[in-house]
Design an enzyme around this catalytic site. Structure first.
Site, PDB file in Angstrom:
ATOM      1  N   CYS A 185      22.676  68.159   4.179  1.00 47.69           N
ATOM      2  CA  CYS A 185      21.691  67.834   3.145  1.00 47.69           C
ATOM      3  C   CYS A 185      22.408  67.600   1.826  1.00 47.69           C
ATOM      4  O   CYS A 185      22.974  68.535   1.239  1.00 47.69           O
ATOM      5  CB  CYS A 185      20.664  68.964   2.998  1.00 47.69           C
ATOM      6  SG  CYS A 185      19.427  68.652   1.705  1.00 47.69           S
ATOM      7  N   HIS A 209      15.075  71.388   8.180  1.00 46.02           N
ATOM      8  CA  HIS A 209      14.864  70.075   7.576  1.00 46.02           C
ATOM      9  C   HIS A 209      14.578  70.245   6.088  1.00 46.02           C
ATOM     10  O   HIS A 209      14.099  71.294   5.653  1.00 46.02           O
ATOM     11  CB  HIS A 209      13.704  69.338   8.244  1.00 46.02           C
ATOM     12  CG  HIS A 209      13.918  69.074   9.700  1.00 46.02           C
ATOM     13  ND1 HIS A 209      14.615  67.980  10.169  1.00 46.02           N
ATOM     14  CD2 HIS A 209      13.550  69.789  10.793  1.00 46.02           C
ATOM     15  CE1 HIS A 209      14.650  68.018  11.486  1.00 46.02           C
ATOM     16  NE2 HIS A 209      14.021  69.106  11.889  1.00 46.02           N
ATOM     17  N   CYS A 234      12.449  69.527   2.829  1.00 44.70           N
ATOM     18  CA  CYS A 234      11.080  69.178   2.447  1.00 44.70           C
ATOM     19  C   CYS A 234      11.112  68.516   1.071  1.00 44.70           C
ATOM     20  O   CYS A 234      11.551  69.139   0.089  1.00 44.70           O
ATOM     21  CB  CYS A 234      10.183  70.412   2.434  1.00 44.70           C
ATOM     22  SG  CYS A 234       8.504  70.082   1.839  1.00 44.70           S
ATOM     23  N   CYS A 263       8.636  70.455  -1.433  1.00 40.37           N
ATOM     24  CA  CYS A 263       9.161  71.725  -1.952  1.00 40.37           C
ATOM     25  C   CYS A 263      10.563  71.585  -2.527  1.00 40.37           C
ATOM     26  O   CYS A 263      11.028  72.465  -3.256  1.00 40.37           O
ATOM     27  CB  CYS A 263       9.164  72.782  -0.847  1.00 40.37           C
ATOM     28  SG  CYS A 263       7.541  73.172  -0.173  1.00 40.37           S
ATOM     29  N   CYS A 281       2.068  71.418   4.551  1.00 35.77           N
ATOM     30  CA  CYS A 281       0.610  71.375   4.657  1.00 35.77           C
ATOM     31  C   CYS A 281      -0.025  71.374   3.269  1.00 35.77           C
ATOM     32  O   CYS A 281       0.121  72.350   2.515  1.00 35.77           O
ATOM     33  CB  CYS A 281       0.107  72.568   5.460  1.00 35.77           C
ATOM     34  SG  CYS A 281      -1.693  72.585   5.670  1.00 35.77           S
ATOM     35  N   CYS A 311       5.142  74.838   2.665  1.00 40.07           N
ATOM     36  CA  CYS A 311       5.783  74.382   3.891  1.00 40.07           C
ATOM     37  C   CYS A 311       5.499  75.381   5.003  1.00 40.07           C
ATOM     38  O   CYS A 311       5.581  76.601   4.792  1.00 40.07           O
ATOM     39  CB  CYS A 311       7.295  74.276   3.690  1.00 40.07           C
ATOM     40  SG  CYS A 311       7.839  72.577   3.448  1.00 40.07           S
TER      41      CYS A 311
END
Length: 372
Positions: A123, A135, A137, A140, A151, A157
């Site tokens: 990342c 993963h 987000c 966030c 959501c 998350c």
């Protein structure tokens, strides 16, 4: 600088609008059921209905609260590059050289999955090597362990730290809507019949009183039924995901192992998949308290095949080591939770093509094998 800061603040405020909407609907449903509905019901019904209603209401609100305010779990510091590796990585312009740096940094990390092009998952935003099933987000702006999805209805998350809470939130909201709709149905039918008779001007005088409670009852049934139908499909989908030990992301993009993409790579069988999310002690399964197994960085895999060179080493009961640039999957120790999940499996499953490559010895070897 100032406009971007104001924009971020506005985005944060707007992100709470769906949560505020759900909170208002829940608060109104409580008022409509407890206050308005029971102005027209008998005493015997009040006692039974209120006990069951408040039980489902408390569990629903509790699990919803935990889903919202449980911070997503992020990778530990061991997955971050050292200062020297980070500087060297940023100086390199060739992807091959950057991957070599990442392979060297990841050789002792507990990772088995790669990108589709067999590169180390890194990342650039968080500047860390992604653990399996982790993963980034964008909402966030962090890397989330075992990320399922972001959501908007919980403004959070859904991942390793709160996935159990999310499932319980869906289950208890489903039961809450079902109970409300089922108990309100008789009054809904009576009020609906009363309204139609009044329109036809043949309404008997001994029918239910004409109060504003009927409007709350009518809308309460429609709202409960509508939410029940919508939540049922979502809850059924996530129950299927748990049985297969997949996240929503992995459903659309299968994780890539050394032997290629495998959508069932983390599946250990329905029973063990369930235990991985809810824990070993069944008495805590229905409570929104964290009992999931593992640390979110290590996951037992269904099938991970070693290199032929490593098979010779493992046959001598020695720990597997990195074999150079081609070693994409570093060895990893099993955590305590993984050992519990794998303890009951004594049968080893052999793979087709790999079996022929290792028949030169007396034994065929596979690290971890579980039948899903």
């Amino acid at each position: 600088m100032a406009p971007s800061h104001v924009l971020k603040c506005c985005q944060k405020v707007l992100a709470w609008v769906p949560v505020a909407f759900i909170a208002l609907v829940v608060a109104w449903s409580y008022y409509a059921y407890v206050v308005e509905l029971f102005t027209i019901s008998s005493t015997a019904e009040k006692v039974v209905y209120l006990v069951v209603f408040h039980l489902s209401f408390v569990m629903f609100v509790w699990s919803y609260w935990k889903t919202i305010f449980t911070s997503p779990a992020s990778p530990s510091n061991e997955f971050c590059l050292s200062k020297a590796d980070k500087e060297q990585y940023e100086k390199e312009e060739r992807p091959e050289s950057q991957q070599e740096i990442l392979r060297r940094a990841a050789k002792d990390l507990p990772i088995y999955t790669t990108t589709a092009s067999r590169a180390i998952r890194y990342c650039d935003r968080c500047q860390l090597i992604k653990p399996d099933r982790c993963h980034h987000c964008s909402a966030c702006d962090i890397c989330v362990l075992k990320m399922d999805h972001h959501c908007p209805w919980v403004n959070n998350c859904v991942g390793f730290s709160n996935y159990k809470f999310f499932l319980l939130f869906l289950m208890y909201s489903l039961l809450y809507c079902l109970f409300v709709a089922a108990t309100v149905l008789q009054y809904f039918i009576k009020f609906w019949t009363l309204c139609r008779r009044k329109a036809a001007e043949n309404c008997p005088k001994n029918e239910l009183p004409d109060t504003h409670a009927k409007f709350h009852v009518l809308f309460l049934f429609f709202v409960a039924a509508m939410f029940f139908i919508s939540i049922l499909s979502l809850f059924s989908y996530h129950c299927w995901l748990v049985s297969k030990n997949r996240s929503t992301i992995e459903t659309f993009r299968a994780p890539t192992f050394r032997n290629g993409p495998d959508k069932n790579g983390f599946s250990l069988g329905c029973s063990k998949n369930l235990r991985e999310v809810f824990g070993d002690e069944k008495k805590y399964w229905l409570l929104p308290i964290f009992t999931s197994l593992g640390d979110g960085c290590n996951f037992p895999t269904r099938l991970v095949i070693m290199d032929p060179e490593q098979l010779a080493v493992s046959s001598q009961n020695e720990p597997a080591k990195s074999s150079g640039a081609n070693q994409t999957f570093p060895p990893r120790p099993l955590s305590e939770s993984q050992n519990r999940l794998l303890a009951n499996d004594s049968q080893w499953v052999e793979s087709g093509p790999e079996e022929e490559n290792v028949k030169s010895g007396a034994k065929k070897h596979i690290i971890v094998s579980l039948e899903s």
